[in-house]
Structures are given as structure tokens and as C-alpha cells.
Design an enzyme around this catalytic site. Structure first.
Site, PDB file in Angstrom:
ATOM      1  N   HIS A 188       0.835  -1.220   0.000  1.00 30.71           N
ATOM      2  CA  HIS A 188       0.000   0.000   0.000  1.00 30.71           C
ATOM      3  C   HIS A 188       0.862   1.259   0.000  1.00 30.71           C
ATOM      4  CE1 HIS A 188      -3.372  -2.661   1.164  1.00 30.71           C
ATOM      5  NE2 HIS A 188      -2.432  -3.245   1.888  1.00 30.71           N
ATOM      6  N   SER A 233      16.306  21.380 -15.035  1.00 34.02           N
ATOM      7  CA  SER A 233      15.119  22.197 -15.283  1.00 34.02           C
ATOM      8  C   SER A 233      15.574  23.489 -15.943  1.00 34.02           C
ATOM      9  CB  SER A 233      14.423  22.490 -13.954  1.00 34.02           C
ATOM     10  OG  SER A 233      13.706  23.708 -14.032  1.00 34.02           O
ATOM     11  N   LYS A 254      17.363  21.556  -9.759  1.00 34.23           N
ATOM     12  CA  LYS A 254      16.668  20.316 -10.098  1.00 34.23           C
ATOM     13  C   LYS A 254      17.555  19.288 -10.802  1.00 34.23           C
ATOM     14  CE  LYS A 254      12.880  19.326  -9.722  1.00 34.23           C
ATOM     15  NZ  LYS A 254      11.704  19.754 -10.483  1.00 34.23           N
ATOM     16  N   GLU A 285      10.837   8.602 -16.169  1.00 32.51           N
ATOM     17  CA  GLU A 285       9.482   9.129 -16.412  1.00 32.51           C
ATOM     18  C   GLU A 285       9.020   8.809 -17.833  1.00 32.51           C
ATOM     19  OE1 GLU A 285       8.850  13.322 -14.691  1.00 32.51           O
ATOM     20  OE2 GLU A 285      11.001  13.079 -14.820  1.00 32.51           O
TER      21      GLU A 285
END
Ligand code: ARG
Length: 465
Positions: A157, A278, A284, A291
Site C-alpha cells: 500500500h 530544469s 533540479k 518518467e
């Protein structure tokens, strides 16, 4: 020569809009080597069966080989006036050898031709994908070897559940990909059929020899039914479902890499060669590669749905709808190969933060089950022990501690006079992992045996190929 697929029954040419609409040239160009291979086999059969006039086969063979060389060298220009790769080959052959080129299509239709091309193409790509997949499995196996001593919290979970070895986690993916590899082998066994000789749908009146072309092309078997041979796209749908399952596994792994590389987890850091920045936020470091792997799974699932929808209402035999199979299949192959080209490197680049994971494997009461198990060993029914330890977790949390081992002695005596505190000290991630007894558990012996099993399987596969 333009619009070769039209006989003299037509008064005029196809309208430019319709011609552009019907053309498959922008995407079937990659089939050219397979189209030539199929044509060479067909030609050899026509020659052997004395279906062609004397001397024609030699000329046609040379012409076809020349076209393949032109294509390989990048010198063959697709001609939009010929609607697909098949008509381009025939048109170019006509330019090279003259009207004798017209003999090549004797006893053949583009329906069995395109099916043959796709079977050849897919079979070759599947073999290549299988090799790349074995490389991915080997990478996970090595990663497992390197992380045999790294403990981390396993989750259910998405909540910290019980400590596991990081090696065990990598191996879970290795086994998914191992099943993918065996499924691809199964696919190959079923898809390894030659449709050539079925003609448009019913067979042809020539004394052709489909088994000869089958052998020439290296297919294991022949279709049993000519209608099925030209209208079957199961092997493509099955391949797309194979790819979807594979991409689902990739996507789950990618999702974990995204999570684990977030500072909130801090379990791993992808190498700089696999991280992006970024354009606005200088601090970043983004896990774009993972992704995009997760994102690309969506388009592969879409291709599977697309082809199922294309096929679902089609009467036998060939229908032009089937031309829509190609972009789905080709894009799927490109996507799968792109993933396989980048995923092993990404995995190898990971910096593994063992201390952070060890800390998290102790926090959040991941040893609570085992504490209950100890009570059970002392004679408390498990359900009662489960309630008792749950109460303890609540008390400890309320007192502001995130793990049993952080509770001072006097506080412990207050919360749990019935449970010796040494138990909590004894229940480290390492002892918990070591206490697992099942052959597929996270205990080191099990994990080592999984690594050995995988190595065995990889070696066997290498030997068989
Ligand atoms: N370009 C076609 C395809 O990809 C080739 C087969 C065409 N056959 C036909 N009867 N129009 O399916």
C-alpha cells in the site's frame, strides 16, 4: 507505370487526395529488405516450378538484389506515385529490367506478400529484442549481486511494511523480465508460419510450392488455410500484448526509480548521464529517463487497443483496414528497443544510498510483525499479539518516536511492561531478513539461489541461441 496496382478497368487515375490517403509508403519503407527476401524466395520457386520463361529469373534476381543494395546505401528514393513499398520494388524493378519485371507477381498477391513481409520482419525483430532483454536481465542480476548486503523497507500500500534485501527487489523485476523472455519465445513458436502462396485469398492456379518458399524463408510451418494466411493478424496483436506486458513491467520499475530518486525517499540517485535539469529551477535533477519509460508504456498499450479495434469487425479475408497494423507495430518495436537501449545503463548508473535505506528499514515500525511473532512464540495467539503490538505502536508514536529502538528504557517499561525491550533491539532489519525461511523469501540464501537460478537460465538461453 504510375498507379501500377490499377488495371485497365479504370478510366483515369486515382485523385491525388485519395492516392495520398491510401498510401502506406511513409511507414512501410522499412519492410523493403523483407519484401526483397520474400520476392527472392517466390522467384526461386517460380523458377524451380518452370512457371517463368527461360532466363527471366536470373534477370529479376539481379534486379532485386540491386534494389536491396540501393536501399541499404540510402540511394533508393521512395516514389509517391507507387502507393506502397511493394509497388515501389516492382516499379523500380521495371526501370532496371524492363517489362519482364511484370513476371514477378505471377501466382502472388500483395495480400500474401505483405503478410510474408510482416512475418519476416517481426521474427527478426523479436530475436533481436530477446537478446536485448537477456542483457537487461543480466544487468538486474549484477545489481542484485552488488546489493546483497543492502537492506531497505519493502512496502505494501506504498507504506513501509517489512525489511527486505535490495537484491530481492531487483530480482523481482528480473523474474518479470525472464517471464517476458519466455513469453516472447512462445510467441515466436506460434508466429513462425509462412503465408506465401495463399495468393489474394484462395490459392492460385499455378503449380506453386508454398512449402519450398517456406523453407527458403526459414519459417517453421505453413498456414493451414489460405483465408487465414492472408487475414490473420493474431501474431501482431499477440506481439503487441507481449510488448504491453513488458512495458507494464518497465513502467512499474520506472515508477519506483522516480520515487526512490526523490529526496523524500533518497534511496538512489541516477547518474548525471541519465538525469536532466530544469530550464528554470537550477537545483533540479530530474529522472526524465524513468518518467519517459513510464509514459511510453501508455502509447504501447494504445497500439494494442488500436489494432484490436481495427480487426474486430473485419470479414474475411484481406481488407485495407489491415494496412493500419503497421504504424502500431513499428512504433511498438521502436519504443521497446528504445527502452532496452537505455534501461540497463540507467540501472548501472544508480548511486545506491544504503545508509538511508538502512535507516528507513528500521523506522516506521517495520519490525512490528516480527515483534508480534515473538509474542506468538511465547504462547500468545497471533491475533492477540497483533492487537497488542498495534497498541504499542500507537503509544510509541504518541510519545514522539518513529521506531521501537528509539524508545528510552523507562518509557518502554511504561508502554510495554509485558514485552522485553531487548526484543526490539534484537529485531534489526538484518535479523529480520535473515529470519525468513521460505525458498523464495528475502533471506540471503534464497536471494543467492535466485541469482544462481537466473545465471543458469541466462547461460542456457545463450547456449540455445
Ligand atoms: N499496403 C498494403 C498493406 O499494408 C499491402 C496490401 C495491399 N493489398 C490490397 N489488396 N490492397 O496492407
Amino acid at each position: 507505370m504510375s498507379q501500377m496496382a490499377r488495371s485497365n478497368r479504370f478510366a483515369g487515375g486515382l485523385s491525388p487526395e485519395a492516392a495520398a490517403f491510401c498510401s502506406s509508403l511513409s511507414f512501410d519503407w522499412r519492410l523493403l529488405p523483407d519484401d526483397i527476401e520474400g520476392s527472392l524466395a517466390h522467384l526461386a520457386m517460380l523458377e524451380k516450378a518452370h512457371i517463368l520463361p527461360e532466363g527471366v529469373a536470373v534477370k529479376l534476381r539481379q534486379g532485386l538484389i540491386q534494389i536491396r543494395e540501393e536501399w541499404s546505401a540510402g540511394n533508393l528514393v521512395p516514389r509517391p506515385e507507387w502507393e506502397d513499398v511493394h509497388m515501389n520494388v516492382e516499379g523500380r524493378l521495371h526501370e532496371i529490367v524492363g517489362p519482364d519485371a511484370g513476371y514477378l507477381h505471377t501466382g502472388r498477391s500483395r495480400n500474401d506478400q505483405v503478410a510474408t513481409d510482416m512475418h519476416l520482419y517481426l521474427k527478426r525483430q523479436a530475436l533481436y529484442i530477446g537478446g536485448e532483454l537477456a542483457g537487461l536481465i543480466a544487468t538486474l542480476q549484477h545489481l542484485a549481486e552488488e546489493t546483497l548486503d543492502v537492506v531497505m523497507p519493502g512496502h505494501t500500500h506504498m507504506q513501509p511494511a517489512q525489511p527486505i534485501l535490495m537484491a530481492h527487489h531487483w530480482l523481482a523485476y528480473a523474474w518479470m523480465f525472464q517471464r517476458d523472455a519466455t513469453r516472447l519465445d512462445d510467441w515466436t513458436r506460434r508466429a513462425d508460419l509462412s503465408p506465401l502462396g495463399a495468393g489474394a485469398l484462395a490459392g492460385t492456379p499455378y503449380s506453386s510450392d508454398p512449402d519450398f518458399t517456406r523453407r527458403q524463408l526459414g519459417f517453421a510451418g505453413l498456414y493451414q488455410n489460405s483465408l487465414d494466411a492472408v487475414s490473420d493478424r493474431d501474431y501482431l496483436i499477440e506481439f503487441l500484448s507481449w510488448a504491453s506486458l513488458f512495458m507494464m513491467h518497465v513502467s512499474r520499475l520506472a515508477e519506483e526509480l522516480v520515487l526512490w530518486s526523490s529526496p523524500a525517499f533518497g534511496y538512489v540517485t541516477p547518474g548525471d548521464g541519465y538525469s536532466t535539469g530544469s530550464s528554470i529551477m537550477p537545483q533540479k535533477k530530474n529522472p526524465d529517463v524513468a518518467e519517459l519509460m513510464r509514459g511510453k508504456s501508455g502509447r504501447v498499450f494504445g497500439h494494442l487497443m488500436s489494432l484490436l479495434a481495427v480487426m474486430k469487425g473485419l470479414p474475411l479475408a484481406y481488407n485495407s483496414d489491415m494496412q493500419e497494423d503497421k504504424e502500431s507495430v513499428f512504433d511498438t518495436i521502436d519504443t521497446v528497443l528504445a527502452v532496452l537501449s537505455v534501461l540497463p545503463g540507467l540501472l548501472r548508473s544508480l548511486e545506491i544510498h544504503a545508509d538511508r535505506m538502512r535507516d528507513q528499514a528500521e523506522a516506521q515500525f517495520v519490525n512490528a510483525t516480527d515483534l508480534a511473532d515473538l509474542l506468538t512464540e511465547q504462547g500468545t495467539p497471533f491475533r492477540e499479539a497483533h492487537h497488542r503490538v498495534g497498541q504499542l505502536v500507537k503509544d510509541v508514536l504518541n510519545a514522539g518516536y518513529d521506531r521501537f529502538s528509539a524508545v528510552p528504557e523507562d518509557a518502554w517499561r511504561e508502554f510495554a511492561p509485558d514485552i522485553p525491550q531487548e526484543w526490539a533491539y534484537h529485531l534489526t532489519p538484518e535479523t529480520l531478513v535473515a529470519a525468513r525461511r521460505q525458498p523464495f523469501s528475502t533471506a540471503r540464501a534464497s536471494v543467492e539461489s535466485q541469482i544462481a537460478q537466473l545465471a543458469l537460465w541466462l547461460n542456457q538461453r545463450e547456449a540455445d541461441s
